[in-house]
Design a protein around this motif. Structure first.
Motif, short mmCIF file in Angstrom:
data_model
loop_
_atom_site.label_atom_id
_atom_site.label_comp_id
_atom_site.label_asym_id
_atom_site.label_seq_id
_atom_site.Cartn_x
_atom_site.Cartn_y
_atom_site.Cartn_z
N ASP A 285 0.85 -1.19 0.00
CA ASP A 285 0.00 0.00 0.00
C ASP A 285 0.90 1.25 0.00
N PHE A 286 1.02 1.87 -1.18
CA PHE A 286 1.90 3.03 -1.33
C PHE A 286 1.20 4.35 -0.99
N SER A 287 -0.03 4.28 -0.49
CA SER A 287 -0.74 5.54 -0.21
C SER A 287 -0.05 6.33 0.89
N ASN A 288 0.73 5.65 1.72
CA ASN A 288 1.47 6.36 2.76
C ASN A 288 2.74 7.01 2.22
N ILE A 289 3.07 6.71 0.96
CA ILE A 289 4.29 7.26 0.36
C ILE A 289 3.95 8.30 -0.71
N ASP A 290 3.32 7.82 -1.82
CA ASP A 290 3.08 8.75 -2.91
C ASP A 290 1.78 8.50 -3.67
N ASP A 291 1.04 7.42 -3.36
CA ASP A 291 -0.24 7.19 -4.02
C ASP A 291 -1.33 8.05 -3.36
N PRO A 292 -2.46 8.29 -4.08
CA PRO A 292 -3.55 9.08 -3.48
C PRO A 292 -4.06 8.42 -2.20
N ASP A 293 -4.45 9.26 -1.24
CA ASP A 293 -4.98 8.75 0.03
C ASP A 293 -6.46 8.44 -0.16
N TYR A 294 -6.80 7.16 -0.01
CA TYR A 294 -8.17 6.71 -0.25
C TYR A 294 -8.95 6.55 1.07
N ARG A 295 -8.40 7.04 2.19
CA ARG A 295 -9.05 6.83 3.49
C ARG A 295 -9.77 8.09 3.99
N GLY A 296 -9.88 9.10 3.14
CA GLY A 296 -10.53 10.32 3.57
C GLY A 296 -12.04 10.17 3.75
N ALA A 297 -12.66 11.18 4.31
CA ALA A 297 -14.12 11.16 4.56
C ALA A 297 -14.86 11.02 3.24
N GLY A 298 -15.77 10.08 3.18
CA GLY A 298 -16.61 9.88 2.00
C GLY A 298 -15.98 9.04 0.93
N ALA A 299 -14.71 8.60 1.12
CA ALA A 299 -14.06 7.77 0.11
C ALA A 299 -14.62 6.36 0.18
N THR A 300 -15.09 5.86 -0.97
CA THR A 300 -15.70 4.52 -1.00
C THR A 300 -15.26 3.76 -2.24
N PHE A 301 -15.46 2.43 -2.18
CA PHE A 301 -15.22 1.52 -3.30
C PHE A 301 -16.45 0.62 -3.42
N THR A 302 -17.01 0.55 -4.63
CA THR A 302 -18.26 -0.21 -4.81
C THR A 302 -18.05 -1.31 -5.84
N PRO A 303 -18.17 -2.61 -5.44
CA PRO A 303 -18.03 -3.70 -6.40
C PRO A 303 -19.28 -3.84 -7.26
N SER A 304 -19.09 -4.25 -8.53
CA SER A 304 -20.24 -4.45 -9.41
C SER A 304 -20.90 -5.80 -9.17
#
Length: 971
Positions: free
Chosen positions: A172-191
């Motif tokens: 998980d590179f979000s702690n280094i240089d990838d976008p932070d996906y843990r912010g308020a309202g951030a979601t992932f929806t499977p089809s």
């Protein structure tokens, strides 16, 4: 009182010089002050080290040029089977050409099998290639290039190809240089909750090309990403574990990881270059890879026996998994090695799996503990004698990781503690396990071009280092069990081509006691240095190989011949004059200085100049990396230049006015001989026979000068020189023969001591216009300024094989013709060599530029030619251990020395050949047979408390010291 003492154990090798006063240390009686070019044997004797047979010069075949940069050469000895050990050399190909590539040369039994070239790597990447042995292939690792495998299908058929991993590790590179996906309202929806080709839609642009191959974990499911859309909001993939529902999953409750390995900077959306693993090892049936440019302390374990599968999607025993070493992400892994446990060494610590784990390492039990904070430099670690050896982060000691099975841990021991002077910023290490010779050797190549070898026999309490040097520089070492190769830089004569750089150039004063290093300036035309500024000054030149041509270019040449003399340092340390052909005419012009070594300097010696200087005199720190022993010449200026003291005095010789500076400064002109009987007084440190006079204003009439010199009794004596100035009425020279000035001696005048004096008096009564000097010199008005100095020697890189059955370095086996001519020695051109002809030693010979020598035996099919290396053993000071208070300081008289040897010849003690061991004891045409015996020698060494007994050898023969005994008397 006469005492008998013996030392028959050298198992501690060469000891730190500071231990010479430590007879209370038990290792004192198991070591030596010097053990040069020897090996500690498992039975604790000192044997002459192995020789080296010439394999090949490293060349760029396509470009047709030698490779001389060690950073462009790499290699590995690869054991394919017990019978086949391949030596693989990596080097440049067509460097600077249209198709610049990297070449892999494959040797088997020292015969080239095939060469493969690739453009997948750059030449600059060769030095950092990590070559990992793997069954029938070599895995090539570099943090900037996707791992490759060099695979054997036949001895002469190999293929280099990129490794296609089934899966790569995730992080998980979000702690280094990838976008932070843990912010308020951030979601992932499977089809869908499961399936192939389903999508996972993010509430923001959280995806990039680096997530392809990565994993999403959340909502009860595990999802492998196979593609992402251009907007970075939709990922397509396959469920590894089904989602619980198709409702949105909060980012804070999920993990989004990307691929640890790869370059995604050109992907869509643009990702980051994560790099590739650059270190590797096999452990518990798994391939372990680690250290990327972004995750320097990360390692990944493959699936069992599925070496290219790093699937971390599940925590089963059949899956891959990753670990981070230590707590500092910047703590780079320097190496990893499997030896009972898996040891991972970083720049600041060593980590190991537990010794108590009796099942293979898996995701459920995988961990490494830090066992010590002794870090390592960026070199390979090696296993030897149930321990792992590595170079400490300090760069000046070697550590051993030793297993403590009782405590279940690893202890770190400094195994170079008693010989730290032999470890100097190592650049390469390996382990040699010679067949039937006994023992294992940890081999270190130091940055100064020397090598140190460590014999370890823990059960026998043997742990000794010995230094190893050759006529050249060791650069790298590659070994596998009993097969080993050094990469050696040697110097080769280039005949009429004068373009090489000498190792050392010094300026020295007339007393030969003050030295200035100008080596760097002499090798380039961009830095110019004044040389031979005053008479008696020297230029001193040293090189590892002899040379017979020297080309000098000047920024400014001398205006007159410097009356040069030339000397070389012969093999016994005496400076010996020789007369070269000097096309520079005494440094008055650019040109070549040449000589013939065989006739002009037949006994030129390879010596350490510092040992032949006056007491208390030392050389500057050597800016030329390499052994101290060089071939030395020195060039001395004998022509005088600027006058030391110039005085204008009155007629009574009582008033003295200094005009010294004016004599050499054409812008500062002074009147001289203003009145009748005034004097011009000139003083110089040596006898002189010429002064050159130039005037601002000449005398209007002949001053009718008289000339006198100051003799050893303090009396002024008259002499008559040749005066080309006609009484100072014109520019010119005034000359005489110094030897005709009987009793001329250095004296003190007007407070100026230690000068040879000449005074000139004006006797003419009337001179309307007295002369005004512009300059008064001897015959030199311009001293030379060097631009660059070149010799006909060039550096080459050779691969040479370690061979316990030869007595020479860079040795080749050849034949002699009906006239005794031996050809094919071009790799030794410009070097002194010895020959062993039908097992009889001859030499030394100087190899000419055609690569030829002539031996005494004609039509011989058994000729071995190579460079001599000399073993030197100096035991520790003799101590009478039966005395209660052991000390090195009581004066002792060595009445007799017993030298006990095994299968040796031509052994000497303090340069005196031991008669019983001399090849001269054998009749003509009889092959000398190495002897095993002890011989008493009477060295007559006086009452020196620390008297040195130097045991050595004059010719390349077998040599092994098994003991030294003494008969000595104490005062």
């Amino acid at each position: 009182m006469t005492i008998k003492e013996v030392q028959n154990n050298f198992g501690f090798g060469e000891l730190d010089p500071k231990i010479v006063s430590r007879p209370d240390f038990q290792g004192f009686y198991k070591g030596a002050r010097k053990a040069l070019n020897t090996l500690v044997q498992p039975r604790a004797s000192l044997k002459k080290r192995f020789g080296l047979t010439f394999l090949t010069e490293v060349e760029d075949d396509t470009a047709g040029t030698p490779v001389t940069d060690v950073d462009k050469v790499n290699g590995v000895v690869f054991q394919f089977s017990a019978a086949k050990k391949f030596f693989i050399v990596v080097r440049p190909d067509d460097e600077g050409g249209m198709n610049e590539k990297v070449a892999f040369d494959v040797y088997l039994d020292d015969v080239l099998q095939t060469t493969d070239t690739t453009s997948d790597y750059t030449i600059a990447q060769i030095a950092d290639m990590y070559l990992l042995e793997a069954e029938d292939r070599i895995i090539v690792l570099h943090e900037e290039v996707q791992p490759h495998e060099y695979t054997r299908t036949a001895d002469n058929n190999w293929t280099l190809s990129a490794i296609e991993f089934a899966y790569v590790p995730n992080f998980d590179f979000s702690n280094i240089d990838d976008p932070d996906y843990r912010g308020a309202g951030a979601t992932f929806t499977p089809s869908a909750t499961s399936g192939v080709g389903i999508t996972l839609t993010a509430s923001g642009a959280f995806y990039n090309a680096g997530h392809v191959g990565g994993l999403f974990v959340g909502g009860g499911g595990i999802f492998r990403i196979t593609a992402v859309n251009a907007g970075g909001t939709i990922a397509t993939g396959t469920t590894v574990q089904d989602f619980a529902a198709t409702t949105a999953i909060n980012g804070i409750d999920a993990i989004l990881s990307g691929s640890v390995w790869g370059n995604f900077s050109g992907g869509t959306p643009v990702g980051t270059d994560r790099g590739w693993p650059s270190r590797g090892e096999f452990f518990n049936g798994k391939l372990v890879l680690g250290r990327t440019s972004q995750l320097k302390n990360h390692i990944a374990f493959s699936a069992p026996s599925d070496y290219y599968n790093f699937d971390e999607s599940e925590d089963t025993d059949l899956n891959a998994f990753s670990l981070f070493i230590g707590g500092n992400s910047g703590d780079a892994i320097t190496d990893m090695i499997s030896s009972r446990a898996l040891l991972v060494i970083t720049e600041s610590g060593i980590h190991a799996t537990t010794l108590f784990l009796d099942t293979p390492i898996t995701p459920s039990n995988g961990f490494l503990n830090e066992v010590d904070k002794s870090g390592s430099v960026d070199l390979r670690a090696h296993s030897i004698d149930n321990q792992v050896m590595f170079v400490d982060e300090s760069e000046y000691k070697v550590n051993s990781a030793q297993y403590d099975l009782t405590a279940g841990t690893v202890n770190i021991v400094d195994v170079s503690m008693f010989s730290p002077h032999l470890i100097d910023s190592p650049v390469a290490t390996d382990v040699l396990r010679p067949k039937s010779r006994g023992g294992d050797y940890f081999v270190v190549v130091n940055s100064d071009g020397t090598s140190a070898l460590f014999q370890s026999q823990l059960n026998q309490n043997i742990a000794g280092w010995t230094p190893n040097e050759t006529q050249g520089l060791y650069k790298k070492v590659f070994c596998k069990k009993d097969v080993g190769y050094y990469l050696v830089q040697r110097h080769v004569g280039t005949g009429a081509t004068v373009a090489g750089s000498m190792d050392n150039v010094y300026k020295a004063n007339r007393a030969f006691e003050s030295f200035t290093d100008i080596s760097a300036a002499a090798k380039t035309s961009s830095t110019d240095v004044d040389i031979l500024e005053i008479d008696g000054d020297y230029i001193v030149i040293g090189n590892q190989a002899p040379f017979d041509r020297m080309d000098i270019d000047f920024d400014t040449a001398s205006n007159a011949d410097l009356d040069l003399t030339f000397e070389y340092l012969n093999e016994i340390g005496d400076w010996t004059a020789f007369t070269p052909t000097d096309a520079t005419s005494g440094f008055t012009a650019n040109g070549l200085i040449s000589w013939t070594i065989s006739t002009d300097m037949p006994d030129w010696g390879l010596l350490d100049l510092s040992l032949y200087l006056a007491t208390g005199v030392s050389l500057p720190a050597d800016t030329s990396v390499g052994p101290a022993k060089k071939f030395w010449i020195r060039i001395k200026r004998n022509a005088p230049g600027v006058i030391d003291v110039g005085l204008s005095t009155n007629s009574t010789f009582t008033v003295f006015t200094s005009i010294t500076d004016s004599l050499s400064d054409t812008s500062d002109d002074v009147e001289i001989f203003s009145n009748q009987n005034d004097y011009l007084l000139l003083g110089y440190r040596d006898e002189f026979d010429t002064i050159t006079v130039a005037f601002n204003t000449v005398a209007s009439a002949d001053i009718v000068p008289t000339f006198e010199y100051y003799d050893e009794d303090g009396v002024w004596q008259t002499f008559t020189p040749t005066d080309n100035t006609t009484g100072f009425t014109g520019n010119g020279t005034i000359t005489w023969t110094a030897s005709n000035l009987t009793g001329w001696a250095a004296g003190t005048v007007a407070g100026n001591a230690g000068k040879y004096w000449v005074r000139i008096r004006r006797t003419a009564a009337v001179v309307a216009t007295p002369p005004i000097e512009d300059s008064i010199y001897f015959d030199i008005t311009i001293t030379p300024v060097e631009e660059d100095i070149a010799i006909n020697i060039s550096a080459r890189l050779y691969f040479e094989k370690i061979d316990f059955d030869v007595q020479l370095d860079s040795q080749v086996s050849t034949t002699s013709d009906a006239n005794g001519l031996v050809t094919g020695l071009t790799h030794l051109a410009g070097n002194y060599v010895f020959a062993r002809v039908d097992d009889v030693t001859e030499g030394p010979f100087f190899v000419n530029s055609s690569g030829e020598i002539t031996v005494s035996e004609v039509s011989s099919s058994d000729v071995e030619v190579g460079i001599k290396y000399t073993p030197v053993v100096i035991p520790m000071p003799a101590i009478a251990r039966q005395f209660a208070a052991q000390s090195v300081y009581p004066p002792k008289f060595i009445k007799g020395v017993f030298v006990d040897v095994y299968e040796s010849l031509n052994v000497s003690l303090n340069d005196f050949e031991i008669p019983d061991l001399s090849v001269n004891n054998f009749t003509l045409d009889q092959t000398p047979i190495p002897l095993s015996k002890f011989t008493e020698v009477t060295p007559l060494l006086g009452w020196d408390p620390r008297v040195e007994m130097v045991i050595s050898q004059s010719t390349p023969e077998p040599f092994e010291i098994i003991g030294v005994g003494y008969r000595m008397e104490f005062s």
